[in-house]
Design an enzyme around this catalytic site. Structure first.
Site, PDB file in Angstrom:
ATOM      1  N   CYS A   1      34.987  45.671  52.083  1.00 37.25           N
ATOM      2  CA  CYS A   1      35.893  45.254  51.014  1.00 37.25           C
ATOM      3  C   CYS A   1      37.115  46.168  51.086  1.00 37.25           C
ATOM      4  CB  CYS A   1      35.180  45.414  49.668  1.00 37.25           C
ATOM      5  SG  CYS A   1      36.217  45.039  48.249  1.00 37.25           S
ATOM      6  N   ASN A   2      38.260  45.588  51.374  1.00 39.04           N
ATOM      7  CA  ASN A   2      39.478  46.407  51.478  1.00 39.04           C
ATOM      8  C   ASN A   2      39.871  47.002  50.145  1.00 39.04           C
ATOM      9  OD1 ASN A   2      40.885  45.863  54.299  1.00 39.04           O
ATOM     10  ND2 ASN A   2      39.771  44.067  53.648  1.00 39.04           N
ATOM     11  N   THR A   3      39.620  46.241  49.078  1.00 40.62           N
ATOM     12  CA  THR A   3      40.035  46.711  47.758  1.00 40.62           C
ATOM     13  C   THR A   3      39.271  47.983  47.408  1.00 40.62           C
ATOM     14  OG1 THR A   3      40.420  44.405  47.192  1.00 40.62           O
ATOM     15  CG2 THR A   3      40.340  45.965  45.367  1.00 40.62           C
TER      16      THR A   3
ATOM     17  N   CYS B   1      41.875  41.598  53.589  1.00 33.73           N
ATOM     18  CA  CYS B   1      40.839  41.315  52.590  1.00 33.73           C
ATOM     19  C   CYS B   1      39.744  40.566  53.326  1.00 33.73           C
ATOM     20  CB  CYS B   1      41.411  40.442  51.471  1.00 33.73           C
ATOM     21  SG  CYS B   1      40.148  39.779  50.354  1.00 33.73           S
ATOM     22  N   THR B   2      38.503  40.991  53.139  1.00 34.81           N
ATOM     23  CA  THR B   2      37.431  40.401  53.953  1.00 34.81           C
ATOM     24  C   THR B   2      37.108  38.963  53.550  1.00 34.81           C
ATOM     25  OG1 THR B   2      35.806  41.484  52.520  1.00 34.81           O
ATOM     26  CG2 THR B   2      36.378  42.604  54.579  1.00 34.81           C
ATOM     27  N   HIS B   3      37.654  38.503  52.437  1.00 35.07           N
ATOM     28  CA  HIS B   3      37.505  37.073  52.112  1.00 35.07           C
ATOM     29  C   HIS B   3      38.430  36.201  52.986  1.00 35.07           C
ATOM     30  CE1 HIS B   3      35.500  38.482  48.462  1.00 35.07           C
ATOM     31  NE2 HIS B   3      35.218  37.236  48.113  1.00 35.07           N
TER      32      HIS B   3
ATOM     33  N   GLU C   1      35.586  32.504  45.648  1.00 34.34           N
ATOM     34  CA  GLU C   1      34.360  32.813  44.888  1.00 34.34           C
ATOM     35  C   GLU C   1      33.917  31.604  44.052  1.00 34.34           C
ATOM     36  OE1 GLU C   1      32.234  35.590  44.719  1.00 34.34           O
ATOM     37  OE2 GLU C   1      33.297  36.175  46.540  1.00 34.34           O
TER      38      GLU C   1
ATOM     39  N   TYR D   1      37.595  42.060  42.476  1.00 32.47           N
ATOM     40  CA  TYR D   1      37.975  43.452  42.199  1.00 32.47           C
ATOM     41  C   TYR D   1      39.498  43.618  42.243  1.00 32.47           C
ATOM     42  CZ  TYR D   1      33.279  45.570  42.783  1.00 32.47           C
ATOM     43  OH  TYR D   1      31.969  45.968  42.647  1.00 32.47           O
ATOM     44  N   GLY D   2      40.159  42.728  42.968  1.00 32.26           N
ATOM     45  CA  GLY D   2      41.572  42.915  43.298  1.00 32.26           C
ATOM     46  C   GLY D   2      42.514  42.959  42.122  1.00 32.26           C
TER      47      GLY D   2
ATOM     48  N   ASP E   1      30.348  44.145  49.448  1.00 33.56           N
ATOM     49  CA  ASP E   1      31.638  43.543  49.067  1.00 33.56           C
ATOM     50  C   ASP E   1      31.545  43.117  47.607  1.00 33.56           C
ATOM     51  OD1 ASP E   1      34.266  42.508  49.312  1.00 33.56           O
ATOM     52  OD2 ASP E   1      33.478  40.496  49.620  1.00 33.56           O
ATOM     53  N   SER E   2      32.718  42.904  46.999  1.00 29.35           N
ATOM     54  CA  SER E   2      32.731  42.401  45.622  1.00 29.35           C
ATOM     55  C   SER E   2      32.108  41.003  45.548  1.00 29.35           C
ATOM     56  CB  SER E   2      34.178  42.333  45.130  1.00 29.35           C
ATOM     57  OG  SER E   2      34.912  41.463  45.969  1.00 29.35           O
TER      58      SER E   2
END
Ligand code: DGL
Length: 270
Positions: free
Chosen positions: A70-72, A194-196, A162, A39-40, A7-8
Site C-alpha cells: 500500500c503506497n499510502t 497505488c497498488t489498486h 473497493e 486510506y488515501g 493493504d487497505s
C-alpha cells in the site's frame, strides 16, 4: 516461513499475485483492511494507527516480515513505524523504494550520489495522501537529478474499485489522466503509485497513449522481496499456511477480489 502482505483493501492483491509467481512455495498471509478503506483520504495519524494495528495482526499469524503493499501506508506511516515502533526481531517493508530504484536505474543498496537518468518527465498517479506526503519526490531526489515530476491525486478511484464499480473507476482514471496531461502534455513515464491502480492498468495505458512507459510496482516488489529473503532468511516467520483475511465483509470482499483479479479468492474474517 510465511510473509505478511497488507493493504487497505484489495489493491495489494496485485502485489501478492506477483510474489506468488516469483516465489511459488512461499506461504503468504494477506490482510485487507477493507472496513477502513480508502486510506488515501485519511490523516497521517489515522493511517499510522490503522497500519500498526494491521501489522500486529499479521505478526500474530507468524509473519515476522510484513510487506506494506500500500503506497499510502508506505508514504504516510512507514518511516514513523521504523523509527518508533517496530521491534528488532520484526521487519516491515514498503513498496516505494523498489519502484524508484527501477525508474532511476539503480540496484538495491546503491547509495551513490544522485545522478542524471534517462527519464526526465514523470507523471505520478497516487492517492491524495500519498501525493500530499511528497514521499515519492523525496526518495527520487536521493537518487536522481533533473527529473520533473507532476503528481495527480486520483480521488475516488480506490473507492470505486473497493465498491466493485469498474465503469466508474474507468471514467475516473480517464479524467485524472486528462487533468495531468493539461499540466504535463508529454510525460515519458507514468508511475502507478497505488497498488489498486494495476487493476486499471490498461485504462491508464490507453488514456496516456502507447508511447508512455507505465511503471507498475507488483513485479518490482516481488523481485526485491526475493532478493531480501536471500540476504535475510531469518525474517521468514513461523506461519505455514497461506490465507486471505479482511476486516470487512468476507463474502463481499471475496466477490470483488474475484471480479478484479479474475480468479476465485476466498477471504475470511480477520
Ligand atoms: N492500495 C493503496 C495504495 O497503494 C490504496 C490506498 C487507499 O486505501 O486509499 O495507496
Amino acid at each position: 516461513m510465511a510473509v505478511g502482505v497488507f493493504d487497505s483493501g484489495i489493491g495489494g492483491l496485485t502485489v501478492l499475485d506477483a510474489i506468488t509467481r516469483r516465489l511459488p512455495d512461499l506461504p503468504l498471509v494477506y490482510l485487507g483492511d477493507n472496513a477502513h478503506a480508502p486510506y488515501g483520504v485519511r490523516t497521517h495519524d489515522d493511517i499510522f494507527n490503522l497500519t500498526c494495528a494491521a501489522v500486529e495482526r499479521l505478526w500474530a499469524e507468524g509473519c515476522d516480515l510484513v510487506i506494506l503493499a500500500c503506497n499510502t501506508a508506505s508514504a504516510a506511516a512507514l518511516k514513523r513505524m521504523q523509527e518508533t515502533w517496530i521491534p528488532a526481531d520484526k521487519r516491515v517493508l514498503g513498496v516505494f523504494v523498489p519502484m524508484i530504484e527501477a525508474l532511476t536505474e539503480r540496484q538495491w543498496g546503491d547509495n551513490s550520489p544522485p545522478r542524471e537518468v534517462a527519464v526526465k518527465h514523470v507523471a505520478l498517479f497516487a492517492t491524495p495522501a500519498t501525493v500530499a506526503s511528497r514521499a515519492f519526490q523525496r526518495e527520487l531526489a536521493f537518487r536522481a537529478i533533473g527529473v520533473d515530476v507532476e503528481a495527480q491525486p486520483c480521488g475516488g478511484v480506490v473507492d470505486a474499485i473497493e465498491q466493485g464499480d469498474e465503469i466508474l473507476a474507468e471514467a475516473l482514471v480517464r479524467s485524472h489522466v486528462e487533468a495531468l496531461k493539461r499540466r504535463m502534455p508529454h510525460p515519458q513515464a507514468a508511475v502507478l503509485g497505488c497498488t489498486h491502480y494495476p487493476l486499471m492498468e490498461s485504462t491508464f495505458q490507453d488514456a496516456l497513449g502507447a508511447g508512455v512507459k507505465v511503471f507498475s510496482q507488483a513485479n518490482l516488489v516481488a523481485e526485491s522481496l526475493a532478493d531480501y529473503l536471500v540476504r535475510r532468511p531469518e525474517f521468514l516467520g513461523k506461519g505455514q499456511e497461506s490465507k486471505f483475511l479482511t476486516t470487512g465483509d468476507p463474502k463481499a470482499v471475496s466477490n470483488k477480489a474475484t471480479q478484479f483479479l479474475r480468479r476465485r479468492i476466498e477471504f475470511q474474517a480477520a
